[in-house]
Design a protein around this motif. Structure first.
Motif, PDB file in Angstrom:
ATOM      1  N   ASP A   3     -15.559 -22.100  21.312  1.00 34.94           N
ATOM      2  CA  ASP A   3     -14.819 -20.893  20.410  1.00 34.94           C
ATOM      3  C   ASP A   3     -13.922 -19.760  20.409  1.00 34.94           C
ATOM      4  O   ASP A   3     -13.938 -19.132  19.703  1.00 34.94           O
ATOM      5  CB  ASP A   3     -16.521 -19.916  19.424  1.00 34.94           C
TER       6      ASP A   3
ATOM      7  N   SER B 238     -29.395 -17.616  20.078  1.00 32.63           N
ATOM      8  CA  SER B 238     -28.907 -16.494  18.673  1.00 32.63           C
ATOM      9  C   SER B 238     -29.074 -14.929  19.468  1.00 32.63           C
ATOM     10  O   SER B 238     -29.458 -14.491  19.996  1.00 32.63           O
ATOM     11  CB  SER B 238     -30.600 -17.414  17.268  1.00 32.63           C
TER      12      SER B 238
ATOM     13  N   TRP C 219     -16.785 -19.800  14.255  1.00 30.85           N
ATOM     14  CA  TRP C 219     -17.010 -18.380  13.910  1.00 30.85           C
ATOM     15  C   TRP C 219     -16.246 -18.100  12.427  1.00 30.85           C
ATOM     16  O   TRP C 219     -16.954 -17.019  11.769  1.00 30.85           O
ATOM     17  CB  TRP C 219     -16.551 -17.086  14.810  1.00 30.85           C
TER      18      TRP C 219
ATOM     19  N   SER D 106     -17.708 -11.745  14.811  1.00 24.99           N
ATOM     20  CA  SER D 106     -18.317 -12.883  14.661  1.00 24.99           C
ATOM     21  C   SER D 106     -17.989 -13.558  15.239  1.00 24.99           C
ATOM     22  O   SER D 106     -18.487 -14.697  16.380  1.00 24.99           O
ATOM     23  CB  SER D 106     -18.263 -13.200  13.037  1.00 24.99           C
TER      24      SER D 106
ATOM     25  N   THR E 170     -19.905 -15.289  18.614  1.00 22.82           N
ATOM     26  CA  THR E 170     -19.628 -16.565  18.450  1.00 22.82           C
ATOM     27  C   THR E 170     -19.574 -17.506  20.166  1.00 22.82           C
ATOM     28  O   THR E 170     -20.435 -18.235  20.487  1.00 22.82           O
ATOM     29  CB  THR E 170     -19.328 -17.404  17.323  1.00 22.82           C
TER      30      THR E 170
END
Ligand code: SF4
Ligand code: SF4
Lengths: 180, 349
Positions: free
Chosen positions: B184, B311, B252, B289, B293
């Motif tokens: 990511d 998480s 993301w 984000s 992520t």
């Protein structure tokens, strides 16, 4: 540059975790932090499945992304070798090296906040000894030596057996090999 | 320097809010630096809301600097008339960013050490160096403005700011984009995202903090144009992630991220300050984000410790560092306005 490496025979490894304990003892690591770990993976294709145990650690990569990304040079190469060390005095705790290591081989040393990792026990290597994990393995599945020396035990093993490295596709050129 | 500032000027709701933010966030920052670890980080999820705060404020400051440099180079009077106010904004935001970074690194000295022990192959070293140069350039420009020294150096300084600020924003993206093991994060795309998000949030901050002036119109125009580009970037990412077969990529971007920018594009003239704030929050959402992520997938032993996919929810101390960064920036901007702007035109033109 002297390229040190480790060759680990996954056919012999039984996943006992002695290497992890030896490392913790030798390097006086605090509770909860390990520089090496044992992975239990499934090998083969159903229904011909076997379990593979792998003792993993920093791969002391020839293209060490952690060293390139460290802003202060705290992550550095030991003498003229591929052994990657961290100088706690120079480490700012920016954690760029953790993000840059595709093997998640680095940990934050609590409570001081600097980064810690496997050193290939360079303090033992300096004296001509093997790293603690290699010395302690009860099945003698781990071998350590100079990879570019054709007569070394690691080179001979690599020449005689099928092998793999982890995440070859990253281009990090890891120096821990697994005999399969 | 304005000597007419009285104690009453500090007895305002804005100053009470700033003081509350400084005290609450400052207490967390001091505890984190000297006494113990409060943030929700671990050996795999290493960059959380405090680092997001740094990046958010540093990029917003970059955006303000870029707008100002553009105005100085293009002789756009609607911008240059507010040079001092924009310099104060950019410096305040950058120092707010550095405050958040110091808590993240655990010490002020660690920030200085990055400059003193250089490794030019490291994007973080370049980021630290470029932002330090940027801060020096902004302060030099402010001193020159305060002492009325304008002339031959104005243009070169404006170009210097433009180049350094642009490079700094791109380098922030490179800090993530050059990471090879985390799907990511990879790629030059993130450098484009950070550069454009700097412009969007910087222009929006000008609309929010310098209202009712011709500047609002110019900054609003820049905000709308860059928000359109930013929305397009997010959309490209949404489509890419939907079709990506990259192993381990969580993704993301979401189509919902387009909403703040579409709203701002369509409705800006009706409620500029509100929509500017919406745009700024949209940028913060995107930055948060992608930064979080990128680290949620554990790669090695940490998968056994924390799970293959983690998480993350910011905890209260981390949220207070966001408050601290904003409070430091707001305090410096307010102080600058109260003490350094007395003889400046702040009127609507
Ligand atoms: S395994 Fe990770 S920490 Fe070790 S040398 Fe390679 S990149 Fe660096
Ligand atoms: S955390 Fe320390 S070793 Fe890792 S990149 Fe930052 S300064 Fe270097």
């Amino acid at each position: 540059m002297i390229r040190y490496g480790m060759v680990i025979d996954t056919q012999l490894c039984i996943g006992c975790g002695d290497c992890v304990v030896a490392c913790k003892t030798e390097n006086k690591l605090p509770a909860g932090l390990n520089r090496d770990w044992v992975v239990e993976a499934t090998r083969g294709r159903y229904p011909d499945l076997t379990t593979e145990f792998r003792s993993e650690r920093c791969n002391h990569c020839s293209h060490a992304t952690c060293v390139h990304t460290c802003p202060t040079g705290a992550s550095h190469l030991w003498k003229d070798t591929n052994i990657v060390l961290v100088d706690p005095g120079k480490c700012t705790g920016c954690k760029a090296c953790i993000a840059a290591c595709p093997y998640d081989a680095r940990l934050i040393m609590t409570p001081d906040g600097y980064i810690d990792k496997c050193t290939f026990c360079h303090h033992r290597v300096e004296k001509g000894e093997d790293p603690a994990c290699v010395s302690s393995c009860p099945t003698h599945c781990m071998h350590f030596g100079i990879l570019d020396e054709p007569s070394s035990a690691v080179s001979r093993l690599l020449a005689s057996r099928q092998q793999k490295v982890l995440l070859d596709e990253t281009g990090n050129q890891p120096n821990v090999y697994y005999l399969i | 320097m304005n000597s007419n500032v009285s104690r009453n000027d500090f007895l305002t709701p804005t100053w009470f809010l700033i003081a509350a933010g400084l005290v609450a966030g400052g207490a967390v920052g001091i505890y984190e630096m000297f006494f113990g670890h409060l943030f929700a980080t671990n050996s795999s999820l290493v960059w959380t809301l405090p680092l997001v705060t740094y990046i958010f404020l540093a990029l917003m400051s970059t955006g303000v600097s870029l707008v100002l440099a553009y105005g100085l180079i293009m002789h756009d009077e609607t911008i240059t008339r507010h040079t001092r106010a924009l310099l104060i904004m950019a410096i305040g935001m950058l120092l707010g960013a550095f405050t958040a970074l110091a808590t993240e690194l655990g010490s002020l000295l660690n920030m200085v050490w990055i400059l003193l022990s250089p490794n030019p192959s490291s994007p973080i070293w370049w980021m630290g160096t470029l932002y330090s140069i940027e801060l020096v350039l902004l302060i030099v420009k402010l001193i020159m403005d305060l002492t009325g020294r304008h002339g031959v150096f104005d243009k070169p300084l404006a170009w210097g700011t433009l180049i350094v600020a642009g490079a700094a924003a791109i380098t922030i993206g490179a800090v993530f984009g050059t990471v090879i093991g985390r799907p990511d994060y990879h790629g030059a795309f993130l450098s484009v995202v950070t550069l454009v998000s700097a412009l969007v949030s910087g222009a929006a901050a000008i609309v929010l903090l310098r209202p009712q002036s011709a500047l609002t119109e110019t900054a609003g125009r820049i905000f709308r144009q860059t928000a359109l580009i930013f929305a397009a970037l997010v959309l490209i990412r949404v489509v890419y992630e939907a079709h990506s077969t990259v192993v381990g990529m969580l993704g993301w971007a979401s189509v919902w991220m387009l909403v703040p920018f579409v709203l701002a594009l369509v409705l800006l003239q009706f409620a500029p300050r509100v929509l500017a704030l919406v745009g700024i929050l949209g940028v913060l959402w995107v930055q948060y984000s992608f930064i979080i992520t990128g680290q949620l997938v554990s790669l090695g032993q940490t998968a056994h410790w924390y799970g293959a996919v983690q998480s993350y929810q910011p905890n209260i101390p981390e949220a207070l560092i966001l408050v601290l960064g904003i409070a430091v920036a707001a305090a410096l901007i307010k102080l600058g306005e109260q003490y350094l702007m007395s003889n400046q035109r702040q009127d609507a033109t």
